[in-house]
Design a protein around this motif. Structure first.
Motif, mmCIF file in Angstrom:
data_model
loop_
_atom_site.group_PDB
_atom_site.id
_atom_site.type_symbol
_atom_site.label_atom_id
_atom_site.label_comp_id
_atom_site.label_asym_id
_atom_site.label_seq_id
_atom_site.Cartn_x
_atom_site.Cartn_y
_atom_site.Cartn_z
ATOM 1 N N SER A 1 20.370 42.217 41.628
ATOM 2 C CA SER A 1 20.907 42.128 40.271
ATOM 3 C C SER A 1 20.533 40.828 39.577
ATOM 4 N N GLY A 2 19.843 39.930 40.264
ATOM 5 C CA GLY A 2 19.449 38.689 39.617
ATOM 6 C C GLY A 2 20.569 37.672 39.570
ATOM 7 N N LEU A 3 20.528 36.810 38.535
ATOM 8 C CA LEU A 3 21.445 35.677 38.446
ATOM 9 C C LEU A 3 22.766 36.014 37.765
ATOM 10 N N LEU A 4 22.886 37.187 37.173
ATOM 11 C CA LEU A 4 24.145 37.511 36.480
ATOM 12 C C LEU A 4 25.318 37.534 37.460
ATOM 13 N N GLY A 5 25.092 38.066 38.642
ATOM 14 C CA GLY A 5 26.164 38.096 39.630
ATOM 15 C C GLY A 5 26.582 36.708 40.068
ATOM 16 N N ILE A 6 25.639 35.776 40.125
ATOM 17 C CA ILE A 6 25.979 34.401 40.497
ATOM 18 C C ILE A 6 26.839 33.756 39.421
ATOM 19 N N VAL A 7 26.493 33.988 38.159
ATOM 20 C CA VAL A 7 27.298 33.430 37.050
ATOM 21 C C VAL A 7 28.716 33.984 37.095
ATOM 22 N N ALA A 8 28.846 35.289 37.302
ATOM 23 C CA ALA A 8 30.180 35.894 37.377
ATOM 24 C C ALA A 8 30.968 35.350 38.562
ATOM 25 N N THR A 9 30.273 35.082 39.669
ATOM 26 C CA THR A 9 30.950 34.545 40.849
ATOM 27 C C THR A 9 31.468 33.132 40.603
ATOM 28 N N VAL A 10 30.668 32.302 39.950
ATOM 29 C CA VAL A 10 31.102 30.927 39.656
ATOM 30 C C VAL A 10 32.354 30.942 38.781
ATOM 31 N N LEU A 11 32.403 31.825 37.809
ATOM 32 C CA LEU A 11 33.578 31.900 36.926
ATOM 33 C C LEU A 11 34.830 32.305 37.704
ATOM 34 N N MET A 12 34.670 33.092 38.742
ATOM 35 C CA MET A 12 35.840 33.516 39.533
ATOM 36 C C MET A 12 36.453 32.377 40.330
ATOM 37 N N TRP A 13 35.661 31.336 40.612
ATOM 38 C CA TRP A 13 36.143 30.254 41.463
ATOM 39 C C TRP A 13 36.528 29.004 40.673
ATOM 40 N N LEU A 14 36.502 29.054 39.372
ATOM 41 C CA LEU A 14 36.934 27.919 38.574
ATOM 42 C C LEU A 14 38.460 27.776 38.657
ATOM 43 N N PRO A 15 39.009 26.563 38.352
ATOM 44 C CA PRO A 15 40.457 26.328 38.542
ATOM 45 C C PRO A 15 41.360 27.323 37.825
ATOM 46 N N GLU A 16 41.010 27.705 36.609
ATOM 47 C CA GLU A 16 41.871 28.642 35.875
ATOM 48 C C GLU A 16 41.969 29.978 36.604
ATOM 49 N N SER A 17 40.851 30.469 37.095
ATOM 50 C CA SER A 17 40.852 31.736 37.821
ATOM 51 C C SER A 17 41.594 31.605 39.144
ATOM 52 N N SER A 18 41.369 30.500 39.863
ATOM 53 C CA SER A 18 42.044 30.301 41.148
ATOM 54 C C SER A 18 43.552 30.195 40.982
ATOM 55 N N ALA A 19 43.998 29.495 39.932
ATOM 56 C CA ALA A 19 45.438 29.348 39.698
ATOM 57 C C ALA A 19 46.087 30.702 39.438
ATOM 58 N N TRP A 20 45.416 31.562 38.687
ATOM 59 C CA TRP A 20 45.990 32.882 38.388
ATOM 60 C C TRP A 20 46.057 33.732 39.649
ATOM 61 N N LEU A 21 45.008 33.727 40.444
ATOM 62 C CA LEU A 21 45.004 34.525 41.670
ATOM 63 C C LEU A 21 46.031 34.003 42.677
ATOM 64 N N ASN A 22 46.158 32.690 42.797
ATOM 65 C CA ASN A 22 47.158 32.129 43.711
ATOM 66 C C ASN A 22 48.565 32.460 43.259
ATOM 67 N N ALA A 23 48.783 32.441 41.951
ATOM 68 C CA ALA A 23 50.105 32.801 41.436
ATOM 69 C C ALA A 23 50.409 34.277 41.687
ATOM 70 N N ARG A 24 49.408 35.130 41.528
ATOM 71 C CA ARG A 24 49.622 36.560 41.818
ATOM 72 C C ARG A 24 49.890 36.779 43.293
ATOM 73 N N ALA A 25 49.248 35.980 44.143
ATOM 74 C CA ALA A 25 49.472 36.115 45.588
ATOM 75 C C ALA A 25 50.916 35.764 45.952
ATOM 76 N N ARG A 26 51.533 34.830 45.196
ATOM 77 C CA ARG A 26 52.932 34.456 45.442
ATOM 78 C C ARG A 26 53.897 35.331 44.663
ATOM 79 N N GLY A 27 53.355 36.221 43.857
ATOM 80 C CA GLY A 27 54.195 37.156 43.120
ATOM 81 C C GLY A 27 54.933 36.552 41.948
ATOM 82 N N ILE A 28 54.365 35.468 41.307
ATOM 83 C CA ILE A 28 55.049 34.816 40.184
ATOM 84 C C ILE A 28 54.262 34.939 38.905
ATOM 85 N N ALA A 29 53.153 35.625 38.890
ATOM 86 C CA ALA A 29 52.354 35.765 37.674
ATOM 87 C C ALA A 29 52.703 37.055 36.965
#
Length: 244
Positions: A216-244
């Motif tokens: 798929s080229g570099l588009l998948g890499i760009v999408a992956t980097v966005l998933m690991w940025l602090p805003e994305s990580s904070a939302w996923l961690n909050a959902r894991a604790r059931g507070i989002a």
């Protein structure tokens, strides 16, 4: 000419000069308080006053430390956490509401919305090139000589058939990964951390397949980097604790 009352005459017999000078009181005489003032009786205490208990000692004054502004913490937990929500069966893998909301970003934060859309575009482009590659691979597999659509291709017919077999295998792998991308982005929208990890692995595999003609080229890499940025990580961690 002076009048008789201008200067006092000599002291007359029977008059007494005031003690301590004119109009003054004796030096040892107590000063009179204000009219109507009465001194409080012995042992008098002002109303509301409480005497300190016996043995009371006043605490020495301690100077407070100057105020220091505390450093601000980022909003939410952005630390890396290994996924603890891996699916235990096929029911846990499939999206809860099916693929009806595939083109809806739901309540995702901004960065994950962008990542979600990029993954959709990546899957679409990847699927298009995979189908075209599969078609050409099938045609090359059935070729009897080194010509394709009347165009002579360097090499023998056996080499074309071998390339067709390789193209079919790569296309099948790509189709499986595309289906996995669609499933994982739907589970990512549900807040599953294992889906982000799986998408990261797929992005790496897509780069490997790109050298074989099916990535798929570099588009998948760009999408992956966005998933690991602090805003994305904070939302996923909050959902894991059931507070989002």
């Amino acid at each position: 000419m002076s009048t008789p009352n201008e200067y006092p005459g000599p002291e007359q017999s029977g008059s007494q000069p005031p003690v301590g000078g004119s109009g003054s009181q004796p030096e040892n005489a107590p000063q009179n308080p204000n009219p109507g003032y009465q001194a409080p009786p012995p042992g008098y205490q002002q109303p509301g006053y409480q005497a300190p208990p016996p043995g009371y000692q006043q605490q020495p004054y301690q100077q407070q430390a100057p105020y220091q502004q505390q450093p601000q913490k980022p909003a939410g937990d952005t630390s890396f956490q290994m996924p603890a929500d891996w699916p235990k069966d096929m029911k846990g893998v499939m999206p809860a509401n099916g693929f009806a909301g595939l083109f809806s970003t739901g309540q995702l934060p901004q960065l994950l919305k962008v990542s979600y859309i990029i993954w959709l575009v990546t899957a679409g482009i990847w699927l298009l090139f995979t189908v075209l590659g599969l078609i050409f691979s099938l045609i090359a597999l059935g070729a009897q000589d080194n010509s394709l659509f009347g165009i002579t291709i360097p090499g023998s017919g056996a080499a074309m058939r071998a390339g067709g077999v390789k193209g079919i295998i790569v296309s099948i792998i790509a189709l499986v990964l595309i289906a996995a991308v669609l499933v994982c982005i739907m589970k990512l929208k549900e807040g599953m951390q294992w889906a982000r990890m799986a998408l990261s692995v797929i992005a790496v595999l897509s780069i490997v397949l790109a050298f074989l003609g099916g990535g798929s080229g570099l588009l998948g890499i760009v999408a992956t980097v966005l998933m690991w940025l602090p805003e994305s990580s904070a939302w996923l961690n909050a959902r894991a604790r059931g507070i989002a």
